[in-house]
Design a protein around this motif. Structure first.
Motif, PDB file in Angstrom:
ATOM      1  N   SER A  96       4.945  -5.962   2.019  1.00  0.00           N
ATOM      2  CA  SER A  96       4.420  -6.152   3.375  1.00  0.00           C
ATOM      3  C   SER A  96       5.358  -7.008   4.223  1.00  0.00           C
ATOM      4  O   SER A  96       5.496  -6.782   5.433  1.00  0.00           O
ATOM      5  N   GLU A  97       6.003  -8.000   3.626  1.00  0.00           N
ATOM      6  CA  GLU A  97       6.954  -8.820   4.382  1.00  0.00           C
ATOM      7  C   GLU A  97       8.150  -7.990   4.837  1.00  0.00           C
ATOM      8  O   GLU A  97       8.638  -8.152   5.965  1.00  0.00           O
ATOM      9  N   ALA A  98       8.623  -7.089   3.983  1.00  0.00           N
ATOM     10  CA  ALA A  98       9.750  -6.235   4.365  1.00  0.00           C
ATOM     11  C   ALA A  98       9.365  -5.310   5.516  1.00  0.00           C
ATOM     12  O   ALA A  98      10.152  -5.089   6.444  1.00  0.00           O
ATOM     13  N   LEU A  99       8.156  -4.780   5.477  1.00  0.00           N
ATOM     14  CA  LEU A  99       7.698  -3.901   6.554  1.00  0.00           C
ATOM     15  C   LEU A  99       7.518  -4.685   7.852  1.00  0.00           C
ATOM     16  O   LEU A  99       7.875  -4.207   8.933  1.00  0.00           O
ATOM     17  N   ALA A 100       6.972  -5.889   7.749  1.00  0.00           N
ATOM     18  CA  ALA A 100       6.780  -6.708   8.947  1.00  0.00           C
ATOM     19  C   ALA A 100       8.119  -7.064   9.585  1.00  0.00           C
ATOM     20  O   ALA A 100       8.250  -7.083  10.818  1.00  0.00           O
ATOM     21  N   ALA A 101       9.122  -7.343   8.761  1.00  0.00           N
ATOM     22  CA  ALA A 101      10.440  -7.693   9.287  1.00  0.00           C
ATOM     23  C   ALA A 101      11.050  -6.537  10.071  1.00  0.00           C
ATOM     24  O   ALA A 101      11.844  -6.754  10.994  1.00  0.00           O
ATOM     25  N   ALA A 102      10.681  -5.304   9.712  1.00  0.00           N
ATOM     26  CA  ALA A 102      11.194  -4.121  10.408  1.00  0.00           C
ATOM     27  C   ALA A 102      10.257  -3.666  11.519  1.00  0.00           C
ATOM     28  O   ALA A 102      10.451  -2.583  12.081  1.00  0.00           O
ATOM     29  N   GLU A 103       9.232  -4.482  11.842  1.00  0.00           N
ATOM     30  CA  GLU A 103       8.251  -4.152  12.881  1.00  0.00           C
ATOM     31  C   GLU A 103       7.462  -2.888  12.546  1.00  0.00           C
ATOM     32  O   GLU A 103       7.017  -2.165  13.432  1.00  0.00           O
ATOM     33  N   VAL A 104       7.296  -2.616  11.254  1.00  0.00           N
ATOM     34  CA  VAL A 104       6.516  -1.465  10.810  1.00  0.00           C
ATOM     35  C   VAL A 104       5.061  -1.895  10.654  1.00  0.00           C
ATOM     36  O   VAL A 104       4.774  -2.902   9.996  1.00  0.00           O
ATOM     37  N   ASN A 105       4.160  -1.142  11.251  1.00  0.00           N
ATOM     38  CA  ASN A 105       2.742  -1.489  11.221  1.00  0.00           C
ATOM     39  C   ASN A 105       2.049  -0.803  10.046  1.00  0.00           C
ATOM     40  O   ASN A 105       2.190   0.407   9.847  1.00  0.00           O
ATOM     41  N   ILE A 106       1.302  -1.579   9.249  1.00  0.00           N
ATOM     42  CA  ILE A 106       0.529  -1.014   8.137  1.00  0.00           C
ATOM     43  C   ILE A 106      -0.816  -0.552   8.679  1.00  0.00           C
ATOM     44  O   ILE A 106      -1.598  -1.347   9.190  1.00  0.00           O
ATOM     45  N   CYS A 107      -1.089   0.742   8.551  1.00  0.00           N
ATOM     46  CA  CYS A 107      -2.338   1.318   9.055  1.00  0.00           C
ATOM     47  C   CYS A 107      -3.394   1.439   7.964  1.00  0.00           C
ATOM     48  O   CYS A 107      -4.593   1.387   8.253  1.00  0.00           O
ATOM     49  N   ASP A 108      -2.976   1.625   6.732  1.00  0.00           N
ATOM     50  CA  ASP A 108      -3.923   1.770   5.631  1.00  0.00           C
ATOM     51  C   ASP A 108      -3.228   1.338   4.346  1.00  0.00           C
ATOM     52  O   ASP A 108      -2.038   1.619   4.158  1.00  0.00           O
ATOM     53  N   LEU A 109      -3.958   0.638   3.489  1.00  0.00           N
ATOM     54  CA  LEU A 109      -3.387   0.163   2.227  1.00  0.00           C
ATOM     55  C   LEU A 109      -4.456   0.245   1.150  1.00  0.00           C
ATOM     56  O   LEU A 109      -5.583  -0.217   1.347  1.00  0.00           O
ATOM     57  N   ALA A 110      -4.107   0.852   0.024  1.00  0.00           N
ATOM     58  CA  ALA A 110      -5.035   0.947  -1.103  1.00  0.00           C
ATOM     59  C   ALA A 110      -4.276   0.655  -2.386  1.00  0.00           C
ATOM     60  O   ALA A 110      -3.133   1.095  -2.561  1.00  0.00           O
ATOM     61  N   THR A 111      -4.894  -0.114  -3.286  1.00  0.00           N
ATOM     62  CA  THR A 111      -4.273  -0.429  -4.570  1.00  0.00           C
ATOM     63  C   THR A 111      -5.246  -0.121  -5.699  1.00  0.00           C
ATOM     64  O   THR A 111      -6.467  -0.243  -5.539  1.00  0.00           O
ATOM     65  N   HIS A 112      -4.699   0.288  -6.832  1.00  0.00           N
ATOM     66  CA  HIS A 112      -5.503   0.583  -8.017  1.00  0.00           C
ATOM     67  C   HIS A 112      -4.682   0.261  -9.257  1.00  0.00           C
ATOM     68  O   HIS A 112      -3.452   0.301  -9.227  1.00  0.00           O
ATOM     69  N   VAL A 113      -5.366  -0.049 -10.329  1.00  0.00           N
ATOM     70  CA  VAL A 113      -4.738  -0.150 -11.644  1.00  0.00           C
ATOM     71  C   VAL A 113      -5.320   0.976 -12.483  1.00  0.00           C
ATOM     72  O   VAL A 113      -6.535   1.037 -12.694  1.00  0.00           O
ATOM     73  N   VAL A 114      -4.466   1.893 -12.931  1.00  0.00           N
ATOM     74  CA  VAL A 114      -4.926   3.069 -13.667  1.00  0.00           C
ATOM     75  C   VAL A 114      -4.411   3.012 -15.100  1.00  0.00           C
ATOM     76  O   VAL A 114      -3.344   2.459 -15.375  1.00  0.00           O
ATOM     77  N   GLY A 115      -5.196   3.593 -16.003  1.00  0.00           N
ATOM     78  CA  GLY A 115      -4.809   3.620 -17.411  1.00  0.00           C
ATOM     79  C   GLY A 115      -5.385   2.451 -18.176  1.00  0.00           C
ATOM     80  O   GLY A 115      -5.596   1.368 -17.621  1.00  0.00           O
ATOM     81  N   ASP A 116      -5.651   2.665 -19.469  1.00  0.00           N
ATOM     82  CA  ASP A 116      -6.230   1.624 -20.320  1.00  0.00           C
ATOM     83  C   ASP A 116      -5.188   0.993 -21.243  1.00  0.00           C
ATOM     84  O   ASP A 116      -4.984  -0.215 -21.243  1.00  0.00           O
ATOM     85  N   GLN A 117      -4.530   1.812 -22.043  1.00  0.00           N
ATOM     86  CA  GLN A 117      -3.573   1.276 -23.007  1.00  0.00           C
ATOM     87  C   GLN A 117      -2.313   0.757 -22.322  1.00  0.00           C
ATOM     88  O   GLN A 117      -1.800  -0.304 -22.677  1.00  0.00           O
ATOM     89  N   GLU A 118      -1.818   1.502 -21.337  1.00  0.00           N
ATOM     90  CA  GLU A 118      -0.645   1.076 -20.581  1.00  0.00           C
ATOM     91  C   GLU A 118      -0.985   1.135 -19.091  1.00  0.00           C
ATOM     92  O   GLU A 118      -0.632   2.086 -18.398  1.00  0.00           O
ATOM     93  N   PRO A 119      -1.683   0.130 -18.583  1.00  0.00           N
ATOM     94  CA  PRO A 119      -2.106   0.158 -17.178  1.00  0.00           C
ATOM     95  C   PRO A 119      -0.923   0.178 -16.220  1.00  0.00           C
ATOM     96  O   PRO A 119       0.093  -0.478 -16.448  1.00  0.00           O
ATOM     97  N   VAL A 120      -1.073   0.959 -15.165  1.00  0.00           N
ATOM     98  CA  VAL A 120      -0.036   1.089 -14.141  1.00  0.00           C
ATOM     99  C   VAL A 120      -0.632   0.693 -12.793  1.00  0.00           C
ATOM    100  O   VAL A 120      -1.731   1.125 -12.434  1.00  0.00           O
ATOM    101  N   TYR A 121       0.092  -0.143 -12.078  1.00  0.00           N
ATOM    102  CA  TYR A 121      -0.332  -0.570 -10.744  1.00  0.00           C
ATOM    103  C   TYR A 121       0.126   0.467  -9.727  1.00  0.00           C
ATOM    104  O   TYR A 121       1.292   0.877  -9.713  1.00  0.00           O
ATOM    105  N   VAL A 122      -0.798   0.908  -8.885  1.00  0.00           N
ATOM    106  CA  VAL A 122      -0.497   1.918  -7.867  1.00  0.00           C
ATOM    107  C   VAL A 122      -0.882   1.356  -6.504  1.00  0.00           C
ATOM    108  O   VAL A 122      -1.997   0.865  -6.318  1.00  0.00           O
ATOM    109  N   MET A 123       0.044   1.428  -5.556  1.00  0.00           N
ATOM    110  CA  MET A 123      -0.238   1.003  -4.187  1.00  0.00           C
ATOM    111  C   MET A 123       0.266   2.075  -3.224  1.00  0.00           C
ATOM    112  O   MET A 123       1.409   2.521  -3.323  1.00  0.00           O
TER     113      MET A 123
END
Length: 227
Positions: free
Chosen positions: A160-187
């Protein structure tokens, strides 16, 4: 990996669709029409269509009936839900609504009306007036930022800091952690790149951050987000 096709959107990722203009009636031959006039009562009815907007939030432990209870209160006070976002986060239900109220309505009255169902359902609710405002960077280009990798602190911050520095506006953001044995972070972020900004430069900066964090980062136009 296959490209996920998303519906094309007009320039400006954060724009809301504008209502189409009313069709003009064709001129037909006939007796001359007199200008339409309104009585005082009719004029009052027309003015009543003017509205004020409020943001309504509700957060609480997830359970059936939350949406119905809040919607009932809004309906009873003459409110109309124009925009909404609802999600279950960590077992808690959260909603944010933009509601149109009749002009002259008191937001505090709505807050008091929500108190009874909020108490019964264990909700924390807020009502706050919001002003109509044009979206930032009108005419920008919609892009999607996709982040995948091991979950760790700082991912949202640095992206988000990198986007703000470029004057890019975040319109929607969603995060999830998927998987049980090897969880993966998804944004997934939907962003609006302003005119004159270099998408290649922004994408390269995000790639560098991803490498430092040990996650994969993709930056693609909204029409073809590669997952």
């Amino acid at each position: 990996m296959l490209p996920l096709r998303r519906p094309a959107r007009e320039s400006g990722a954060c724009r809301t669709s504008r209502p189409s203009r009313a069709r003009r009636h064709r001129h037909t031959e006939g007796p001359e029409r007199r200008p339409t006039t309104f009585s005082r009562a009719q004029s009052t009815a027309v003015v009543a269509f003017r509205v004020m907007h409020v943001a309504v939030t509700a957060v609480g432990a997830d359970r059936p009936g939350i949406v119905a209870a809040v919607s009932r209160v809004l309906y009873d006070v003459g409110g109309n839900i124009e925009d909404s976002r609802m999600a279950i986060l960590g077992g808690h239900f959260a909603m944010v609504l933009i509601v149109a109220l009749p002009d002259g309505a008191d937001p505090e009255n709505l807050q008091r009306a929500l108190a009874e169902p909020a108490g019964a359902l264990g909700l924390i609710t807020t009502v706050r007036p919001v002003a109509d405002a044009p979206p930032p960077h009108a005419g920008g280009t919609p892009y999607v930022v996709s982040v995948y990798g091991a979950d760790k602190p700082g991912i949202v911050l640095q992206i988000s800091e990198a986007l703000a520095a470029a004057e890019v506006n975040i319109c929607d953001l969603a995060t999830h952690v998927v998987g049980d044995q090897e969880p993966v972070y998804v944004m997934i972020l939907e962003v609006d790149v302003p005119p004159g900004a270099g998408p290649e430069t922004i994408g390269s900066a995000l790639k560098v951050i991803g490498s430092e964090l040990g996650v994969d980062v993709a930056f693609n136009p909204m029409e073809a987000d590669t997952l």
